[in-house]
Design a protein around this motif. Structure first.
Motif, mmCIF file in Angstrom:
data_model
loop_
_atom_site.group_PDB
_atom_site.id
_atom_site.type_symbol
_atom_site.label_atom_id
_atom_site.label_comp_id
_atom_site.label_asym_id
_atom_site.label_seq_id
_atom_site.Cartn_x
_atom_site.Cartn_y
_atom_site.Cartn_z
ATOM 1 N N GLN A 442 60.252 50.554 30.455
ATOM 2 C CA GLN A 442 60.265 50.286 29.096
ATOM 3 C C GLN A 442 60.007 50.240 28.520
ATOM 4 O OE1 GLN A 442 58.631 45.812 30.456
ATOM 5 N NE2 GLN A 442 59.474 45.386 28.547
ATOM 6 N N SER A 443 59.183 51.449 27.952
ATOM 7 C CA SER A 443 58.331 51.915 26.965
ATOM 8 C C SER A 443 59.483 53.304 27.184
ATOM 9 C CB SER A 443 57.459 51.894 27.412
ATOM 10 O OG SER A 443 56.190 51.448 28.030
ATOM 11 N N ILE A 444 60.269 53.821 27.583
ATOM 12 C CA ILE A 444 61.388 55.287 27.419
ATOM 13 C C ILE A 444 62.187 54.410 26.647
ATOM 14 C CG2 ILE A 444 62.942 56.558 28.161
ATOM 15 C CD1 ILE A 444 60.933 56.946 30.270
ATOM 16 N N LEU A 445 62.699 53.458 26.974
ATOM 17 C CA LEU A 445 63.738 52.756 26.543
ATOM 18 C C LEU A 445 63.416 51.914 25.164
ATOM 19 C CD1 LEU A 445 65.524 50.141 28.939
ATOM 20 C CD2 LEU A 445 66.409 53.029 28.149
ATOM 21 N N THR A 446 62.185 51.577 24.733
ATOM 22 C CA THR A 446 61.812 50.655 23.632
ATOM 23 C C THR A 446 61.737 51.940 22.097
ATOM 24 O OG1 THR A 446 60.304 49.604 24.045
ATOM 25 C CG2 THR A 446 60.086 50.265 22.077
ATOM 26 N N GLU A 447 61.195 53.751 23.214
ATOM 27 C CA GLU A 447 60.708 54.556 21.963
ATOM 28 C C GLU A 447 62.032 54.983 21.677
ATOM 29 O OE1 GLU A 447 59.490 57.534 25.004
ATOM 30 O OE2 GLU A 447 57.438 56.146 24.517
ATOM 31 N N ASN A 448 63.069 54.780 22.420
ATOM 32 C CA ASN A 448 65.445 55.226 22.576
ATOM 33 C C ASN A 448 65.488 54.308 21.330
ATOM 34 O OD1 ASN A 448 65.664 57.579 23.699
ATOM 35 N ND2 ASN A 448 64.396 56.583 25.089
ATOM 36 N N LEU A 449 64.972 52.890 21.265
ATOM 37 C CA LEU A 449 65.257 52.153 19.998
ATOM 38 C C LEU A 449 64.612 52.461 19.293
ATOM 39 C CD1 LEU A 449 66.497 49.153 22.619
ATOM 40 C CD2 LEU A 449 67.672 50.989 21.351
ATOM 41 N N LEU A 450 63.349 52.449 18.764
ATOM 42 C CA LEU A 450 62.963 53.102 17.752
ATOM 43 C C LEU A 450 63.097 53.623 16.678
ATOM 44 C CD1 LEU A 450 59.105 52.570 19.032
ATOM 45 C CD2 LEU A 450 60.390 51.488 17.036
ATOM 46 N N VAL A 451 64.021 54.400 17.087
ATOM 47 C CA VAL A 451 64.534 56.100 16.324
ATOM 48 C C VAL A 451 65.886 54.890 15.366
ATOM 49 C CG1 VAL A 451 66.291 57.288 15.964
ATOM 50 C CG2 VAL A 451 64.852 57.190 17.891
ATOM 51 N N HIS A 452 66.425 53.567 15.179
ATOM 52 C CA HIS A 452 67.382 52.457 15.025
ATOM 53 C C HIS A 452 66.038 51.520 14.960
ATOM 54 C CE1 HIS A 452 70.386 55.364 17.035
ATOM 55 N NE2 HIS A 452 69.454 55.595 17.546
ATOM 56 N N GLN A 453 64.931 51.460 14.369
ATOM 57 C CA GLN A 453 64.393 50.423 13.763
ATOM 58 C C GLN A 453 65.223 49.757 12.289
ATOM 59 O OE1 GLN A 453 60.154 50.856 13.083
ATOM 60 N NE2 GLN A 453 59.730 48.925 13.192
ATOM 61 N N ALA A 454 65.006 50.386 11.506
ATOM 62 C CA ALA A 454 65.590 49.935 10.108
ATOM 63 C C ALA A 454 66.541 49.615 10.081
ATOM 64 C CB ALA A 454 65.339 50.940 8.843
ATOM 65 N N GLU A 455 67.892 49.978 11.198
ATOM 66 C CA GLU A 455 69.208 49.406 11.054
ATOM 67 C C GLU A 455 68.964 48.170 11.986
ATOM 68 O OE1 GLU A 455 68.178 52.880 11.720
ATOM 69 O OE2 GLU A 455 69.688 53.764 9.606
ATOM 70 N N MET A 456 67.521 48.261 12.972
ATOM 71 C CA MET A 456 67.748 47.029 13.405
ATOM 72 C C MET A 456 67.623 45.567 13.261
ATOM 73 S SD MET A 456 66.160 46.668 17.684
ATOM 74 C CE MET A 456 67.033 47.905 18.448
ATOM 75 N N GLN A 457 66.742 46.327 12.295
ATOM 76 C CA GLN A 457 65.787 45.195 10.889
ATOM 77 C C GLN A 457 67.168 44.366 10.365
ATOM 78 O OE1 GLN A 457 62.208 43.965 10.579
ATOM 79 N NE2 GLN A 457 63.542 42.432 10.244
ATOM 80 N N LYS A 458 67.540 45.314 9.585
ATOM 81 C CA LYS A 458 68.835 44.912 8.820
ATOM 82 C C LYS A 458 69.679 44.118 9.909
ATOM 83 C CE LYS A 458 69.463 49.054 6.136
ATOM 84 N NZ LYS A 458 70.150 50.280 6.036
ATOM 85 N N ALA A 459 69.915 44.307 11.320
ATOM 86 C CA ALA A 459 70.904 43.530 12.159
ATOM 87 C C ALA A 459 70.380 42.182 12.582
ATOM 88 C CB ALA A 459 71.719 44.090 13.409
ATOM 89 N N VAL A 460 68.846 42.083 12.884
ATOM 90 C CA VAL A 460 68.110 41.279 13.452
ATOM 91 C C VAL A 460 67.838 39.781 12.395
ATOM 92 C CG1 VAL A 460 66.394 39.842 13.670
ATOM 93 C CG2 VAL A 460 66.964 42.212 15.217
ATOM 94 N N ALA A 461 67.745 40.297 10.755
ATOM 95 C CA ALA A 461 68.203 39.637 9.469
ATOM 96 C C ALA A 461 69.207 38.976 9.549
ATOM 97 C CB ALA A 461 67.576 40.399 8.223
ATOM 98 N N SER A 462 70.561 39.299 9.726
ATOM 99 C CA SER A 462 71.427 39.339 9.991
ATOM 100 C C SER A 462 72.391 37.963 10.498
ATOM 101 C CB SER A 462 72.581 40.487 9.272
ATOM 102 O OG SER A 462 72.722 41.373 10.352
ATOM 103 N N LYS A 463 71.616 39.006 11.791
ATOM 104 C CA LYS A 463 71.683 38.118 13.154
ATOM 105 C C LYS A 463 73.289 38.290 13.209
ATOM 106 C CE LYS A 463 69.680 33.570 12.396
ATOM 107 N NZ LYS A 463 69.352 32.136 12.572
ATOM 108 N N GLU A 464 73.598 38.995 12.595
ATOM 109 C CA GLU A 464 74.795 40.730 14.119
ATOM 110 C C GLU A 464 74.540 41.951 14.006
ATOM 111 O OE1 GLU A 464 77.918 39.201 12.917
ATOM 112 O OE2 GLU A 464 77.723 37.750 11.921
ATOM 113 N N CYS A 465 75.072 41.946 15.431
ATOM 114 C CA CYS A 465 73.835 42.158 16.418
ATOM 115 C C CYS A 465 75.050 43.691 16.879
ATOM 116 C CB CYS A 465 73.647 42.100 17.392
ATOM 117 S SG CYS A 465 71.983 40.801 16.909
ATOM 118 N N ASP A 466 75.962 43.775 16.556
ATOM 119 C CA ASP A 466 77.347 44.354 16.534
ATOM 120 C C ASP A 466 77.185 46.206 16.631
ATOM 121 O OD1 ASP A 466 78.666 42.883 18.507
ATOM 122 O OD2 ASP A 466 80.332 42.603 16.894
#
Length: 524
Positions: A442-466
């Protein structure tokens, strides 16, 4: 006169193979007596291997097989099933599935037939005339005696002998199939099946591969006419020998070119691809169990594995190191020198140590194993629910570590085959280590997603997750993880979408390491 198929394929001097996975074949002129030292066993030893597998003898009994699938009273099944235009009434679903494999060329195998016409099976079957059971259908398609035996071998061992679904295949004779069954009865249970829906054919009679007219069989498990000219013990031994080539590559292993095997067997790779049979030479003074074993490390391995089963004393006298290696890596500690081993001996011998290690393994081992297993099971990035392979990998690594403490030497290319079940999952489970390893994952997967934190922030804010990730960053990630960029791209795309959707549902406003970690919690 034997005709040779000139296929224009690049092959090694003693092999035909479409891939380099199986580069070798058993070559023996029909005029050459199969007495040691040419092969690892004499004809008498081939004819009388000690300690036959009683479970396989029971499973090979046709009456037992038919009885096993006759009772359908407790099954929910359709009244009528249809395969290739052939109707079955109140038939066991397992037999219907196996019949489908016998008449349907696999679409993911290079050897599968591309010449089978849609109506060919129905035409060969003929008019139903009351033939509404699979047993009746296989007798029509393969022969009265041959059909049930072919169905048995596929159902019990995943060996597909159908001449309808593989290229260059001839129909089998009952006596030939019974030789295969005899080789199976000498085989320990954990070494079968070789693969799911494993191809096994008698090559078109009167034909062969150009320049290989002395080949009896090969590791793609193609049997040639010259095999029929041999005495029965040699035919059965040659099947076992080809099985041994396949055991080398079972469960993501490459045992016959693993560093430990090359070291103890005394082979040296020359320039070129090490998977080609001709690119090897022996160190002076190296001892092999037979003349044929001197061909290359692949044949040395197959002959040593066969010697261990048919003439263990001979292998032991030639090389104690090879004997111990084959004993531990291939046979799971089973020996055939005295009292007959039991399949459970491996677990009984090490069970206490396995249980102790499961509870006492240190954090460094669990973390290291989790990272290694993650890199081997990158699919968990696409969907964390696909973590079964990851957990199985943890248990296999744990068992291997215990065996190392007993002085056995293993690497990633020669993991002990006794640790795997028939579909490649861990036979021995370490539940505590699997649970701890899942937390690390679970921590390994989190680390791999953290690389994309900025892009994910935009997606969460817009609720467009594709597209909650940065595609450009996956290239560098793929290099770090040692996987292909396109594989990681789609894996990160899928995982980031799952995480994004979970955070949107939880009304997260700021994406943090903790919010990403928690978004994956439902999978762990």
């Amino acid at each position: 006169m034997k005709r040779i198929l000139g296929l224009g394929l690049a092959v090694s001097s003693c092999a035909f193979a479409f891939t380099l996975t199986f580069p070798t074949s058993l070559e023996l002129s029909s005029r050459t007596p199969a007495q040691a030292p040419f092969h690892s066993a004499t004809e008498d030893e081939m004819a009388h291997p000690p300690c036959l597998n009683q479970d396989h003898i029971r499973r090979n009994n046709l009456k037992n097989f038919i009885a096993k699938y006759s009772d359908i009273s407790k099954l929910e099944l359709p009244a009528i099933s249809e395969v290739s235009g052939i109707r079955f009434v109140n038939e066991h679903p397992e037999l219907v599935y196996r019949f489908m494999q016998l008449v349907t060329p696999p679409d993911d195998r290079i050897f599968s037939s591309n010449k089978l016409k849609p109506d060919e099976i129905k035409k060969a079957f003929g008019k139903p005339n009351g033939c509404e059971k699979v047993l009746c259908a296989v007798q029509r398609l393969f022969g009265k005696e041959e059909g049930p035996l072919i169905l048995l071998l596929l159902t019990e061992y995943d060996l597909n002998l159908s001449h309808y679904v593989w290229n260059n295949a001839a129909s089998w004779r009952a006596s030939e199939i019974r030789d295969i069954m005899k080789a199976i009865e000498a085989t320990p249970g954990h070494l079968l099946p070789l693969d799911l829906n494993q191809k096994m054919i008698h090559f078109k009679r009167g034909f062969g591969y150009k320049g290989l007219d002395n080949v009896i069989a090969n590791a793609s498990i193609e049997i040639f006419d010259i095999w029929n000219e041999e005495k029965q013990p040699i035919r059965q031994y040659s099947i076992y020998h080809e099985f041994a080539h396949n055991w080398s590559s079972m469960h993501a292993n490459n045992i016959d070119v693993s560093p430990e095997w090359i070291k103890i067997s005394g082979w040296q790779s020359q320039e070129g691809d090490p998977r080609l049979a001709d690119n090897w030479k022996m160190h002076p003074g190296t001892e092999q169990v037979s003349i044929y074993a001197k061909t290359n490390p692949f044949e040395d391995f197959a002959e040593s594995v066969s010697a261990y089963r048919y003439a263990p004393h001979r292998l032991k006298s030639v090389s104690q190191k090879k004997y111990d290696f084959v004993k531990n890596v291939v046979y799971g500690g089973m020996e055939f020198n005295g009292s007959c081993p039991r399949a459970s001996d491996f677990t009984l011998k090490y069970g206490t140590s396995f249980a102790h290690f499961d509870l006492e393994a240190d954090e460094n081992f669990v973390t290291s194993a989790a990272h290694r297993c993650f890199s081997q099971n990158i699919a968990v990035l696409r969907d964390p629910r696909l973590k079964a392979g990851f957990l199985s990998c943890l248990s296999i690594r744990s068992a291997t570590e215990v065996l190392r403490n007993y002085g056995q030497v293993f690497d990633d290319e020669n993991k002990p085959l006794a640790l795997f079940d028939i579909i490649g999952d861990a036979r021995v489970r370490f539940p505590t280590i699997e649970r701890r390893g899942a937390a690390v994952l679970q921590s390994i997967l989190t680390e791999n997603l953290l690389v994309h934190q900025a892009e994910m922030q935009k997606a969460v804010a817009s609720k467009e997750c594709d597209y909650a990730f940065d595609a450009a960053k996956t290239e560098e990630q793929s290099k770090v993880l040692g996987v292909k960029n396109y594989e990681l791209y789609f894996a990160i795309k899928d995982l980031s979408r799952l995480s994004c959707l979970a955070q949107v549902e939880s009304k997260v406003t700021k994406v943090t390491p903790d919010s990403i970690f928690k978004s994956l919690k439902e999978y762990f």
